[in-house]
Design a protein around this motif. Structure first.
Motif, mmCIF file in Angstrom:
data_model
loop_
_atom_site.group_PDB
_atom_site.id
_atom_site.type_symbol
_atom_site.label_atom_id
_atom_site.label_comp_id
_atom_site.label_asym_id
_atom_site.label_seq_id
_atom_site.Cartn_x
_atom_site.Cartn_y
_atom_site.Cartn_z
ATOM 1 N N LYS A 1 -5.152 9.379 2.513
ATOM 2 C CA LYS A 1 -5.515 9.802 3.868
ATOM 3 C C LYS A 1 -5.329 11.310 3.954
ATOM 4 O O LYS A 1 -4.375 11.814 4.557
ATOM 5 C CB LYS A 1 -4.652 9.091 4.917
ATOM 6 N N LEU B 1 -2.082 13.274 8.686
ATOM 7 C CA LEU B 1 -2.822 12.028 8.874
ATOM 8 C C LEU B 1 -2.143 10.875 8.131
ATOM 9 O O LEU B 1 -2.038 9.762 8.658
ATOM 10 C CB LEU B 1 -4.263 12.193 8.393
ATOM 11 N N ALA B 2 -1.683 11.151 6.926
ATOM 12 C CA ALA B 2 -1.001 10.112 6.148
ATOM 13 C C ALA B 2 0.316 9.722 6.799
ATOM 14 O O ALA B 2 0.641 8.532 6.923
ATOM 15 C CB ALA B 2 -0.759 10.601 4.720
ATOM 16 N N ARG C 1 -8.248 20.037 1.841
ATOM 17 C CA ARG C 1 -7.764 18.669 2.029
ATOM 18 C C ARG C 1 -7.011 18.151 0.810
ATOM 19 O O ARG C 1 -6.702 16.971 0.721
ATOM 20 C CB ARG C 1 -8.952 17.744 2.347
ATOM 21 N N GLU D 1 -3.762 4.386 -1.041
ATOM 22 C CA GLU D 1 -4.680 4.640 0.075
ATOM 23 C C GLU D 1 -4.608 6.114 0.476
ATOM 24 O O GLU D 1 -3.745 6.509 1.255
ATOM 25 C CB GLU D 1 -4.304 3.741 1.250
ATOM 26 N N THR E 1 4.175 -1.319 3.414
ATOM 27 C CA THR E 1 3.640 0.038 3.490
ATOM 28 C C THR E 1 4.694 1.043 3.047
ATOM 29 O O THR E 1 5.841 1.002 3.498
ATOM 30 C CB THR E 1 3.198 0.389 4.925
ATOM 31 N N ILE F 1 0.408 5.022 0.972
ATOM 32 C CA ILE F 1 -0.447 6.005 1.626
ATOM 33 C C ILE F 1 -0.119 7.377 1.046
ATOM 34 O O ILE F 1 1.050 7.764 0.950
ATOM 35 C CB ILE F 1 -0.230 5.999 3.152
ATOM 36 N N ARG G 1 0.840 -1.197 0.000
ATOM 37 C CA ARG G 1 0.000 0.000 0.000
ATOM 38 C C ARG G 1 0.872 1.242 0.000
ATOM 39 O O ARG G 1 1.912 1.289 0.661
ATOM 40 C CB ARG G 1 -0.966 0.015 1.184
ATOM 41 N N ALA H 1 -0.263 7.691 9.971
ATOM 42 C CA ALA H 1 -0.666 6.313 9.674
ATOM 43 C C ALA H 1 0.527 5.480 9.238
ATOM 44 O O ALA H 1 0.670 4.311 9.637
ATOM 45 C CB ALA H 1 -1.739 6.314 8.585
#
Length: 318
Positions: A62, A69-70, A180, A60, A83, A29, A27, A73
């Motif tokens: 975020k 936030l990304a 955002r 993904e 990841t 992010i 993934r 995570a």
């Protein structure tokens, strides 16, 4: 006897379990809302990883908090080689210098894998603003205090930093409106709810045909082929606000060094592909790959450079 059968069954299943683990998707992010240039960058790289390795890649998003936030995570993810996070100059360099508290440590929480691209920025205004040069915009903004809203993809992003540096350095009364991602901010610039935006050019170029946005200058060492008549910030007389962004992939800290080396080599191969480079340039990205070791040295130098800028200018962000 039952216990022995169970032990044998478990032993027999280990190769299958390892194979299943290897089939887990990788993934990536991302820090901003889907649909923008950074989202396209992550998906392009992900598709090439899949094509070259047969490993599924999941992008993904975020979005929120200027990328916090990304990054948070990714910092909390298991360092198991499944990841990556698409970081930037704001999340990996400036945030600790300009913001009171961030929920991660960009130096300690991540293993640098590779810098991918540098993104040049366009200094843009809505067409209702009667300025065709940066000097004219500064004059107009000073004559209209409190009437200029400028956007960014979130706190601490380069658009925010350039806007705030100009506000503080030139005495402009401009209000920062965080979003955002770049796309929502661009939509408000087109609609006239924003008057000014120092924006990564990838999402902006298609909108210029509509005539509702005007570009006054571009960042970087040379004029851009997509906007050959638009001067650089240096040519416009504002070298102190000439900054470009970079985007890079990192993994959670403590990830195996073999994964760092293998993924860095893979990314280097992808970024050297002529077709990939051409697609990136169409998104207003300049391919600028650095492998793990060179990327780590680059980050250290950038942190020193921005520390000096902050000390010299007194720049602060709320």
């Amino acid at each position: 006897m039952v216990g022995r059968r169970a032990l044998l069954a478990a032993s027999a299943s280990l190769p299958a379990a390892r194979a299943l683990a290897q089939q887990r998707p990788l993934r990536i992010i991302t820090p901003f809302a889907p649909g923008g240039a950074t989202d396209a960058l992550a998906r392009l790289v992900g598709l090439r990883i899949t094509a070259l390795t047969d490993q599924t890649v999941v992008v993904e998003p975020k979005p929120g908090a200027g990328g916090d936030l990304a990054m948070q995570a990714a910092a909390a993810a298991e360092p198991d080689g499944h990841t990556l996070v698409l970081g930037s100059d704001s999340s990996l360099v400036r945030n600790p210098l300009l913001r009171r508290a961030i929920p991660y440590d960009p130096d300690k929480d991540f293993a640098p894998i590779g810098r991918l691209v540098i993104s040049w920025y366009a200094i843009a205004v809505h067409a209702s603003v009667p300025a065709r040069t940066v000097v004219e915009f500064v004059t107009w903004a000073k004559a209209h205090p409190g009437r200029v809203n400028y956007g960014s993809a979130g706190p601490g992003t380069l658009a925010h930093v350039i806007g705030e540096m100009m506000s503080q350095g030139l005495g402009l009364d401009m209000q920062h409106i965080p979003y955002r991602g770049a796309n929502p901010a661009l939509q408000d610039l087109v609609a006239g709810r924003l008057q000014f935006y120092a924006v990564s050019a990838g999402g902006l170029l298609p909108l210029l045909r509509e005539g509702s946005v005007r570009v006054l200058a571009v960042t970087g060492p040379a004029r851009q082929a997509a906007l050959p008549d638009v001067p650089t910030m240096v040519e416009a007389g504002f070298a102190e606000y000439d900054h470009s962004a970079f985007y890079a992939l990192s993994a959670p800290a403590r990830v195996p060094q073999a994964f760092v080396d293998r993924t860095g080599a893979l990314l280097g191969r992808i970024m050297a592909e002529p077709d990939t480079a051409e697609r990136l340039r169409s998104l207003a990205f300049d391919p600028a790959f650095l492998g793990p070791e060179a990327f780590r040295a680059f980050l250290a130098a950038e942190r020193i450079r921005w520390r000096d800028i902050v000390a010299r200018t007194g720049l602060t962000l709320e």
